[in-house]
Write an enzyme that holds these catalytic residues in place. Sequence first.
Site, PDB file in Angstrom:
ATOM      1  N   SER A  38      -0.413  -0.841  -6.271  1.00 19.27           N
ATOM      2  CA  SER A  38      -0.179  -1.908  -7.243  1.00 19.27           C
ATOM      3  C   SER A  38       0.519  -1.375  -8.482  1.00 19.27           C
ATOM      4  CB  SER A  38      -1.508  -2.515  -7.680  1.00 19.27           C
ATOM      5  OG  SER A  38      -2.056  -3.253  -6.625  1.00 19.27           O
TER       6      SER A  38
ATOM      7  N   LYS B 261     -14.581  -7.038  -9.331  1.00 17.52           N
ATOM      8  CA  LYS B 261     -13.766  -7.884 -10.200  1.00 17.52           C
ATOM      9  C   LYS B 261     -13.207  -9.078  -9.412  1.00 17.52           C
ATOM     10  CE  LYS B 261     -10.353  -7.432 -13.819  1.00 17.52           C
ATOM     11  NZ  LYS B 261      -9.657  -6.505 -14.693  1.00 17.52           N
ATOM     12  N   ASP B 262     -12.773  -8.817  -8.177  1.00 13.32           N
ATOM     13  CA  ASP B 262     -12.274  -9.923  -7.350  1.00 13.32           C
ATOM     14  C   ASP B 262     -13.391 -10.891  -6.997  1.00 13.32           C
ATOM     15  OD1 ASP B 262      -9.579  -9.295  -7.255  1.00 13.32           O
ATOM     16  OD2 ASP B 262      -9.821  -7.909  -5.586  1.00 13.32           O
TER      17      ASP B 262
ATOM     18  N   HIS C 293       0.812  -1.209   0.000  1.00 17.49           N
ATOM     19  CA  HIS C 293       0.000   0.000   0.000  1.00 17.49           C
ATOM     20  C   HIS C 293       0.846   1.259   0.000  1.00 17.49           C
ATOM     21  CE1 HIS C 293      -3.330  -2.615   0.250  1.00 17.49           C
ATOM     22  NE2 HIS C 293      -4.203  -1.677   0.524  1.00 17.49           N
TER      23      HIS C 293
ATOM     24  N   GLU D 246       4.379 -33.926  -2.984  1.00 20.24           N
ATOM     25  CA  GLU D 246       3.170 -33.420  -3.632  1.00 20.24           C
ATOM     26  C   GLU D 246       3.561 -32.661  -4.900  1.00 20.24           C
ATOM     27  OE1 GLU D 246       0.253 -34.671  -2.369  1.00 20.24           O
ATOM     28  OE2 GLU D 246      -0.467 -32.964  -1.197  1.00 20.24           O
TER      29      GLU D 246
END
Lengths: 282, 430
Positions: free
Chosen positions: B223, B247-248, B219, B291
């Site tokens: 971004s 959107k998320d 922050h 894995e």
Amino acid sequence: MIRLVGILVGLGFAFVALLAFGVGAYNAATDPAAETAEHAFHLESEMPEGGYSFTGPIPSWDVAQLQRGYQVYKEVCSACHSLNQLAFRDLSELGYSEDEVKAEAASWTTIPGIDPTTGEAVLRPGLPTDGFPAPYANDVAARAANNNAVPPDLSLMTKARHNGTAYVYSLLTGYQQPSAELATRFPDSMPGPGLNHNPYFANLNLAMAPPLSDNQVTYADGTPATVEQMATDVAAFLTWTAEPSLVDRVRLGWLVMGFLLFLTVLAWLAKKQVWADAKRKD
Amino acid sequence: MSFPWAKRYEPTNPLMKFLDEKLPLPRLVYDAVGAGYPVPRNLSYMWNFGVLAGFCLVLQIVTGVVLAMHYASNSGLAFDSVEHIMRDVNWGWLMRYAHANGASAFFVVIYLHIFRGFYYSSYKPPREMIWLIGVVIFLLMMATAFMGYVLPWGQMSFWGAKVITGLFGAIPLIGEPIQQWLLGGFAPDNAALNRFFSLHFLLPFVIAGCVILHIWALHIPGSSNPTGVEVKTESDTLPFHPYYTAKDGFGLAVFLLLYCAFLFFMPNALGHPDNYIPANPMSTPALIVPEWYFYPFYAILRAFTFDFILPAKLWGVLAMFSAILVWFFLPWLDRSPVRSGNYRPLFRKFFWFGLMPCMAALFYLGGTHAEEPYIMFSQIATAYYFLHFLVILPIISSIERPEPLPFSITEAVLGSDGNAVLSDNAKPVA
Ligand code: HEM
């Protein structure tokens, strides 16, 4: 500076990896690995013809089939194999009533218990809350009775092998005489004393003798008890023991997917609407 | 922090006013993921994975805490207690499959998040700290998932633990004492299982702490975006809420669809059948593999088969750890002033035709039998991996001629220069 060190480290690792590649390639070229008997003769498991009710998009249990499979386990396999993860009460899921489960439990008479008056260890008939009894007291006893191999617990067998349901079916129906080709090309992979040839088993020879023969059990519902039929039924039963929640899980899955699809459409419309005014808002 | 045009939190409701005076939690949320946080307007769906990773972490903690209520971390009981969860605990099978597949989903999301960072060079100034914390989170996730996989105490749990802790045995002199100290014994046993459970419970909360630092650091510059051009004016941004919450939200719904398809229809597809066999120190499985999400690093480990000055095993261990450690140095290895791969022709070629095929190969080769020709392929892929990050990237960044950058995000999105009036039909790129 960091870049200089980095380039040196990078070249170093790349050099050693490529050196190993060179050596490996040279060895592979001069001394190619010989084909193994497993590679040449092992067969991939196949489902019985007709398939199962619990595969496919909307699965269900064929209760009659599971009951037959349980009978095969009880009358044949249980002589050597335990079923540790199950209790008699679990049989109520196979369509048996409460009284039938009680009677079924009581028909197993070798449950380790304690004499209520003397406190001595005794064997008693089962109760619905008891787990299935193991055929051998310990691994040493199991080995001693089975040509030095321990018969594995069957509760999770169909999940503990690749493509497990098909594997159990194929293994039980797959016993055969080793081919002449095997005898000439891989004499070391011929079944040794006490071993049995089966191309579905990982190393082609196992200590379990063919456990099934035609009419070994008498099905209550009159189904002819061929080896095929018994293998099909017991593989179904073992699929249920490995994953009793299978049918519920897939059916719940469709509900969840339906709900999520609806949610996704809503979320898409919401996103579109919110972003529609992004051009004006600036 | 944040941009001067960020909207300010002004509560009107008396309760919210009261809260804001005493403990401004709603203000924190408003400024972090609400209308008070301006975000570049051109983020693509590749910027969804951070939020999805956060969702996965919460999912793992919630399902994990429920599993821990029924699980017994004792080597004699662990396997059966997991089966008890599957059979007797109400909805236990759902919790367990949700947790096991949740770990895979978490890694899918994290790998996409990291590869996004590679392509858009999100590690470059001013975001180095975000990237460094991210690599720490990835290491913690690997440790957590490794120890989690040991808990059901099946064959792969046991042998995986044995092989991975055995890697420390490759270190000269102090290796074996370290291995014994880690395991609390000569081989994995009750002592190891107990401490792995304790740490497996603890580490996700450490990860959660690191995630807070990661977002805090994010922050400060805000971004990045697909152009890599920094925000200049208000028209370059949109408030996080409602634009990116919407959107998320859509991204989360799509994620849940895929995740639930695995969870309900093929919950064991990503696992290994051998882990449904109880741990048995006397019987070694034909193939020991971790894995799937460890495959690239496992492939690198197994690629070193030749003793060159140091024993091959030690080379493998050094290379495996270095393969992740190089990520820490990326901000200083790649010095190109341009961030986004979209404007770096040479970098872009090496990304799509070098790094991505190399990662795909390593993902595949880590799960195969250790035999030829797989080993030879993994040796080539391993060499390329190190050359890419440590040699090719530094060189590209000094010889490459980047393509012209847009003047601003607004220009890139709306096709006009940043000062022009925005036409009504100009469409933002979603
Ligand atoms: C970073 C987040 C986490 C990751 C990546 C993770 C990963 C894993 C994995 C891979 C397994 C083995 C699954 C299996 O084979 O069944 C596992 C098991 C387990 N985890 Fe986690 N886990 C996380 C968080 C947690 C948390 C927060 C808890 C509890 C507080 C927890 C408790 C357990 C328990 C009790 C098991 C054993 C039960 C089982 O095997 O199903 N986990 N975890």
